[in-house]
Scaffold this motif. Sequence first.
Motif, PDB file in Angstrom:
ATOM      1  N   THR A 275      56.072 -21.474 132.550  1.00  0.00           N
ATOM      2  CA  THR A 275      56.821 -22.372 131.666  1.00  0.00           C
ATOM      3  C   THR A 275      56.647 -21.975 130.209  1.00  0.00           C
ATOM      4  O   THR A 275      57.613 -21.946 129.432  1.00  0.00           O
ATOM      5  CB  THR A 275      56.373 -23.827 131.877  1.00  0.00           C
ATOM      6  N   ALA A 276      55.410 -21.662 129.812  1.00  0.00           N
ATOM      7  CA  ALA A 276      55.159 -21.278 128.419  1.00  0.00           C
ATOM      8  C   ALA A 276      55.897 -19.994 128.051  1.00  0.00           C
ATOM      9  O   ALA A 276      56.481 -19.881 126.961  1.00  0.00           O
ATOM     10  CB  ALA A 276      53.662 -21.117 128.193  1.00  0.00           C
ATOM     11  N   LEU A 277      55.888 -19.011 128.951  1.00  0.00           N
ATOM     12  CA  LEU A 277      56.601 -17.766 128.681  1.00  0.00           C
ATOM     13  C   LEU A 277      58.113 -17.991 128.642  1.00  0.00           C
ATOM     14  O   LEU A 277      58.820 -17.374 127.829  1.00  0.00           O
ATOM     15  CB  LEU A 277      56.242 -16.719 129.736  1.00  0.00           C
ATOM     16  N   ALA A 278      58.598 -18.864 129.505  1.00  0.00           N
ATOM     17  CA  ALA A 278      60.028 -19.202 129.468  1.00  0.00           C
ATOM     18  C   ALA A 278      60.398 -19.826 128.127  1.00  0.00           C
ATOM     19  O   ALA A 278      61.476 -19.566 127.579  1.00  0.00           O
ATOM     20  CB  ALA A 278      60.361 -20.162 130.610  1.00  0.00           C
ATOM     21  N   MET A 279      59.500 -20.648 127.579  1.00  0.00           N
ATOM     22  CA  MET A 279      59.743 -21.270 126.267  1.00  0.00           C
ATOM     23  C   MET A 279      59.857 -20.210 125.166  1.00  0.00           C
ATOM     24  O   MET A 279      60.713 -20.307 124.281  1.00  0.00           O
ATOM     25  CB  MET A 279      58.618 -22.253 125.941  1.00  0.00           C
TER      26      MET A 279
ATOM     27  N   ILE B 244      54.080 -31.831 126.176  1.00  0.00           N
ATOM     28  CA  ILE B 244      54.909 -30.755 125.641  1.00  0.00           C
ATOM     29  C   ILE B 244      56.366 -31.029 126.006  1.00  0.00           C
ATOM     30  O   ILE B 244      56.690 -31.300 127.161  1.00  0.00           O
ATOM     31  CB  ILE B 244      54.492 -29.385 126.208  1.00  0.00           C
ATOM     32  N   THR B 245      57.232 -30.971 125.015  1.00  0.00           N
ATOM     33  CA  THR B 245      58.670 -31.091 125.258  1.00  0.00           C
ATOM     34  C   THR B 245      59.266 -29.696 125.378  1.00  0.00           C
ATOM     35  O   THR B 245      59.074 -28.849 124.491  1.00  0.00           O
ATOM     36  CB  THR B 245      59.360 -31.844 124.109  1.00  0.00           C
ATOM     37  N   LEU B 246      59.952 -29.454 126.467  1.00  0.00           N
ATOM     38  CA  LEU B 246      60.538 -28.140 126.715  1.00  0.00           C
ATOM     39  C   LEU B 246      61.881 -28.014 125.992  1.00  0.00           C
ATOM     40  O   LEU B 246      62.561 -29.026 125.739  1.00  0.00           O
ATOM     41  CB  LEU B 246      60.753 -27.934 128.220  1.00  0.00           C
ATOM     42  N   PRO B 247      62.301 -26.801 125.676  1.00  0.00           N
ATOM     43  CA  PRO B 247      63.625 -26.610 125.060  1.00  0.00           C
ATOM     44  C   PRO B 247      64.725 -27.123 125.988  1.00  0.00           C
ATOM     45  O   PRO B 247      64.675 -26.880 127.201  1.00  0.00           O
ATOM     46  CB  PRO B 247      63.721 -25.096 124.877  1.00  0.00           C
ATOM     47  N   SER B 248      65.699 -27.787 125.436  1.00  0.00           N
ATOM     48  CA  SER B 248      66.789 -28.325 126.262  1.00  0.00           C
ATOM     49  C   SER B 248      67.607 -27.211 126.902  1.00  0.00           C
ATOM     50  O   SER B 248      68.264 -27.423 127.934  1.00  0.00           O
ATOM     51  CB  SER B 248      67.700 -29.218 125.412  1.00  0.00           C
ATOM     52  N   LYS B 249      67.549 -26.006 126.316  1.00  0.00           N
ATOM     53  CA  LYS B 249      68.302 -24.879 126.869  1.00  0.00           C
ATOM     54  C   LYS B 249      67.613 -24.229 128.066  1.00  0.00           C
ATOM     55  O   LYS B 249      68.221 -23.401 128.752  1.00  0.00           O
ATOM     56  CB  LYS B 249      68.539 -23.823 125.785  1.00  0.00           C
TER      57      LYS B 249
ATOM     58  N   GLU C 156      48.717 -23.420 127.191  1.00  0.00           N
ATOM     59  CA  GLU C 156      48.728 -24.621 126.352  1.00  0.00           C
ATOM     60  C   GLU C 156      48.885 -24.276 124.871  1.00  0.00           C
ATOM     61  O   GLU C 156      49.498 -25.035 124.108  1.00  0.00           O
ATOM     62  CB  GLU C 156      47.426 -25.411 126.556  1.00  0.00           C
ATOM     63  N   GLU C 157      48.343 -23.135 124.460  1.00  0.00           N
ATOM     64  CA  GLU C 157      48.426 -22.737 123.058  1.00  0.00           C
ATOM     65  C   GLU C 157      49.744 -22.030 122.747  1.00  0.00           C
ATOM     66  O   GLU C 157      50.328 -22.231 121.681  1.00  0.00           O
ATOM     67  CB  GLU C 157      47.223 -21.869 122.702  1.00  0.00           C
ATOM     68  N   VAL C 158      50.212 -21.223 123.683  1.00  0.00           N
ATOM     69  CA  VAL C 158      51.515 -20.578 123.489  1.00  0.00           C
ATOM     70  C   VAL C 158      52.618 -21.631 123.393  1.00  0.00           C
ATOM     71  O   VAL C 158      53.553 -21.517 122.586  1.00  0.00           O
ATOM     72  CB  VAL C 158      51.805 -19.598 124.640  1.00  0.00           C
ATOM     73  N   ALA C 159      52.500 -22.690 124.189  1.00  0.00           N
ATOM     74  CA  ALA C 159      53.523 -23.745 124.206  1.00  0.00           C
ATOM     75  C   ALA C 159      53.637 -24.478 122.873  1.00  0.00           C
ATOM     76  O   ALA C 159      54.688 -25.056 122.569  1.00  0.00           O
ATOM     77  CB  ALA C 159      53.231 -24.743 125.329  1.00  0.00           C
ATOM     78  N   VAL C 160      52.557 -24.474 122.079  1.00  0.00           N
ATOM     79  CA  VAL C 160      52.620 -25.115 120.756  1.00  0.00           C
ATOM     80  C   VAL C 160      52.684 -24.071 119.643  1.00  0.00           C
ATOM     81  O   VAL C 160      52.435 -24.354 118.479  1.00  0.00           O
ATOM     82  CB  VAL C 160      51.431 -26.079 120.531  1.00  0.00           C
TER      83      VAL C 160
END
Length: 336
Positions: free
Chosen positions: A15-19, A54-59, A143-147
Amino acid sequence: MKQKIAVLGAGSWGTALAMVLVENGHDVIIWGHKETQINEINTHHTNAHYLKEITLPSKLKGTSDLKECVKDADAVLFVVPTKAMRDVSNQFNQVCDNQPVIIHASKGLEQDSHKRITEILEEEISPNHRQAIVVLSGPSHAEEVAVKDVTTITAASNSMQAAEYVQRLFSNDYFRVYTNSDVIGVEMGAALKNIIALGSGALHGLGYGDNARAAIMTRGLAEISRLGVAMGANPLTFIGLSGVGDLAVTCASEHSRNFRAGYLLGKGNSLDDVLNNMGMIVEGVYTTKAAYQLAQERHIEMPITEAIYDVIYNHTDVPTTVKNIMLREHKSEQEL
């Protein structure tokens, strides 16, 4: 240039890499086998079990249909547990309709065969359904990549053109990717550091401090290098991002599930209780067995790995194990 990227694996790291990929303007779809999780991603733009608050990108779009996910993809990123890699790559091979670049960001060795993930992908995916295979690895907590914390990792491949392609896909002002041609070294460093993180966590659980943690990281790196070089790795890789870098971050952070699992073992919890309570795969537990068996086959001395194997699989008492390893035969630090 905008690319279509399929991410296989909707855990924290996938998920973080997808973000990151969405942030960089790519068309990204993430695949997972749990329908409720995919619905959460698409409807609420969250993946709360893996990335809390964490809120994910809507795209970012999710699907449980593997064929839909990989259709016309320019690149396919595998981020599934090692034990699922062969099955998922086989499924991918059956539904793939083109020849994408294959990337993987998983860390482990296959049980019984002891094969690296690149070797599994090469065996299961037809050359007609893949270009080069690229390993994405290094010191990074999801967790850190996501922010958007500053992170640096490595893209390794036998094809420098493919490694540079992956470097361009992911790099931005908080996520920097270096290239490397040593696939074996990067994969071995990524897998074996999880074993040492278990030990680091166990020492912390026993109440030992920074001296002990420095000791296990340093001597653990010697073991990782010893086995990695025997497998064909470049020794210099182990002083880079996927070696000492990944080892340091995994051995010293409560974000690390391997460190947390070791901590609980050090506190006296049973392995079954630890694994049942983690809620995620603890790759180090399974890699310990594979690495121990590899070391036995190749006559490589790996005392820390052997000690952790004894704790996990022979149920040896943790405090006694620590004492025994400290009282081993005296050695020179420069012995290989």
